[in-house]
Design an enzyme around this catalytic site. Structure first.
Site, mmCIF file in Angstrom:
data_model
loop_
_atom_site.group_PDB
_atom_site.id
_atom_site.type_symbol
_atom_site.label_atom_id
_atom_site.label_comp_id
_atom_site.label_asym_id
_atom_site.label_seq_id
_atom_site.Cartn_x
_atom_site.Cartn_y
_atom_site.Cartn_z
ATOM 1 N N ASN A 9 -20.838 59.301 9.097
ATOM 2 C CA ASN A 9 -20.848 58.814 10.475
ATOM 3 C C ASN A 9 -19.695 59.523 11.181
ATOM 4 O OD1 ASN A 9 -20.695 57.467 12.887
ATOM 5 N ND2 ASN A 9 -20.071 55.487 12.004
ATOM 6 N N TRP A 10 -20.062 60.489 12.012
ATOM 7 C CA TRP A 10 -19.028 61.285 12.680
ATOM 8 C C TRP A 10 -18.353 60.527 13.823
ATOM 9 C CZ3 TRP A 10 -21.106 67.026 13.342
ATOM 10 C CH2 TRP A 10 -21.048 67.665 12.097
ATOM 11 N N LYS A 11 -18.915 59.375 14.189
ATOM 12 C CA LYS A 11 -18.364 58.613 15.323
ATOM 13 C C LYS A 11 -18.219 59.553 16.529
ATOM 14 C CE LYS A 11 -16.366 55.493 11.988
ATOM 15 N NZ LYS A 11 -15.364 54.517 11.634
ATOM 16 N N HIS A 104 -22.947 48.945 14.275
ATOM 17 C CA HIS A 104 -21.650 49.298 13.678
ATOM 18 C C HIS A 104 -20.577 48.372 14.251
ATOM 19 C CE1 HIS A 104 -18.052 51.508 12.596
ATOM 20 N NE2 HIS A 104 -18.781 52.139 11.690
ATOM 21 N N GLU A 106 -17.741 48.939 15.303
ATOM 22 C CA GLU A 106 -17.082 49.465 16.510
ATOM 23 C C GLU A 106 -17.921 49.182 17.748
ATOM 24 O OE1 GLU A 106 -16.435 53.385 14.927
ATOM 25 O OE2 GLU A 106 -14.967 52.564 13.535
ATOM 26 N N GLU A 173 -19.919 47.083 5.556
ATOM 27 C CA GLU A 173 -18.678 47.725 5.979
ATOM 28 C C GLU A 173 -17.651 46.660 6.365
ATOM 29 O OE1 GLU A 173 -19.491 52.094 7.266
ATOM 30 O OE2 GLU A 173 -19.436 50.815 9.022
ATOM 31 N N GLY A 179 -11.351 53.025 8.274
ATOM 32 C CA GLY A 179 -10.327 53.891 8.856
ATOM 33 C C GLY A 179 -8.908 53.500 8.497
ATOM 34 N N SER A 212 -13.337 53.597 4.247
ATOM 35 C CA SER A 212 -12.360 54.435 3.530
ATOM 36 C C SER A 212 -12.937 55.052 2.250
ATOM 37 C CB SER A 212 -11.079 53.643 3.238
ATOM 38 O OG SER A 212 -10.457 53.258 4.459
ATOM 39 N N GLY A 233 -16.959 57.582 7.196
ATOM 40 C CA GLY A 233 -16.448 57.977 8.505
ATOM 41 C C GLY A 233 -15.584 59.222 8.399
ATOM 42 N N GLY A 234 -14.272 59.028 8.415
ATOM 43 C CA GLY A 234 -13.310 60.132 8.467
ATOM 44 C C GLY A 234 -13.567 61.248 7.465
HETATM 45 P P1 13P Z 1 -13.982 55.399 7.413
HETATM 46 O O1 13P Z 1 -14.724 56.075 6.263
HETATM 47 O O2 13P Z 1 -13.253 56.368 8.292
HETATM 48 O O3 13P Z 1 -13.160 54.261 6.922
HETATM 49 O O4 13P Z 1 -15.120 54.766 8.360
HETATM 50 C C1 13P Z 1 -16.134 54.001 7.803
HETATM 51 C C2 13P Z 1 -17.184 53.766 8.824
HETATM 52 O O5 13P Z 1 -16.970 53.082 9.811
HETATM 53 C C3 13P Z 1 -18.485 54.413 8.615
HETATM 54 O O6 13P Z 1 -19.435 53.940 9.509
#
Ligand code: 13P
Length: 249
Positions: A9-11, A104, A106, A173, A179, A212, A233-234
């Site tokens: 997920n590149w956000k 999500h 967020e 999640e 993150g 993470s 994510g990251g």
């Molecule tokens: P991180 O892997 O950066 O913790 O993010 C997880 C996430 O929100 C994937 O949708």
């Protein structure tokens, strides 16, 4: 049989040129020795900003990795209409997009997404043959108050009303693990995912863990029996690092 889905997920990261650079490097890092059988039951997915969808769909055939797909990060429930800033399922489908993240944390935290709108988005995606990835998970405060289970069960109950469990993925999640580098212990993620599975009517739904996930914890996470994949994510932003996650076996 439950399908393994390793998703990024590149956000809100990567311009078109940055996305093209990623895809010029990523395939070379993927295991080429994977047997056809292994490829058949493992999906690689990268959910990118809307602005990257079309360009990456044109690049994908040249990569020649049949189990690699591009997905979106949200979809509106209406076919079209006066909904400034939103994108509909037919718009995604026309580009050949088959996966979309929905709900999500967020979106729920910063953009007013509710269980009701999540439910509408899930049904709209499915109505167009797009597989939604439903995200659920508790906050630190809820975990500390022993509300993890009840919170997630209430999210599932509301989000999945009239949703077809034959065409969906769930991602657990925990918000406190996103993150933060503070990964949920793999045994605990496994436990919660087992509880989530117990609430579903279809035992074959793929359930991912997200929060993470990195190259150095992927093996342990994927060794857990209830965990069918990850939503990263990251660590999905770096081509070599994400390929290491995809290559976990
Ligand atoms: P991180 O892997 O950066 O913790 O993010 C997880 C996430 O929100 C994937 O949708």
């Amino acid at each position: 049989m439950r399908k393994i889905v390793i998703a990024g997920n590149w956000k809100m990261y990567k311009t078109q040129s940055e996305a093209k650079t990623f895809f010029s490097e990523f395939p070379a890092h993927l295991k080429t020795t994977a047997s056809q059988a292994a490829i058949a039951d493992q999906q690689i997915l990268i959910c990118v900003p809307y602005t990257n969808l079309a360009i990456l769909q044109t690049i994908l055939p040249a990569i020649g990795q049949a189990n690699l797909s591009i997905g979106a990060q949200n979809v509106h429930w209406a076919e079209n209409g006066a909904f400034t800033g939103e994108i509909s399922a037919p718009m995604l489908l026309e580009m050949g997009i088959k996966y979309v993240i929905i709900g999500h944390s967020e979106r729920r935290q910063f953009f007013g997404e509710t269980d009701e709108t999540v439910n509408k988005r899930l049904k709209a995606a499915q109505a167009h043959g797009i597989t939604p990835i439903l995200c659920v998970g508790e906050s630190k405060q809820q975990r500390d108050a022993n509300e993890t289970e009840s919170w997630i069960f209430s999210q599932l109950a509301a989000d999945l009303i009239d949703v077809d469990q034959n065409n969906m993925i769930v991602a657990y999640e925990p918000i406190w693990a996103i993150g933060t580098g503070d990964t949920c212990a793999s045994s605990e993620a496994n436990r919660v995912i087992g509880l989530i599975r117990g609430k579903l009517t279809n035992p074959n739904v793929t359930i991912q863990y997200g929060g993470s996930v990195k190259a150095d914890n992927i093996d342990e996470i994927m060794a857990q029996p209830e965990i069918d994949g990850v939503l990263v994510g990251g660590a999905s932003l770096d081509p070599a690092g994400f390929a290491r996650i995809v290559n976990y076996r």
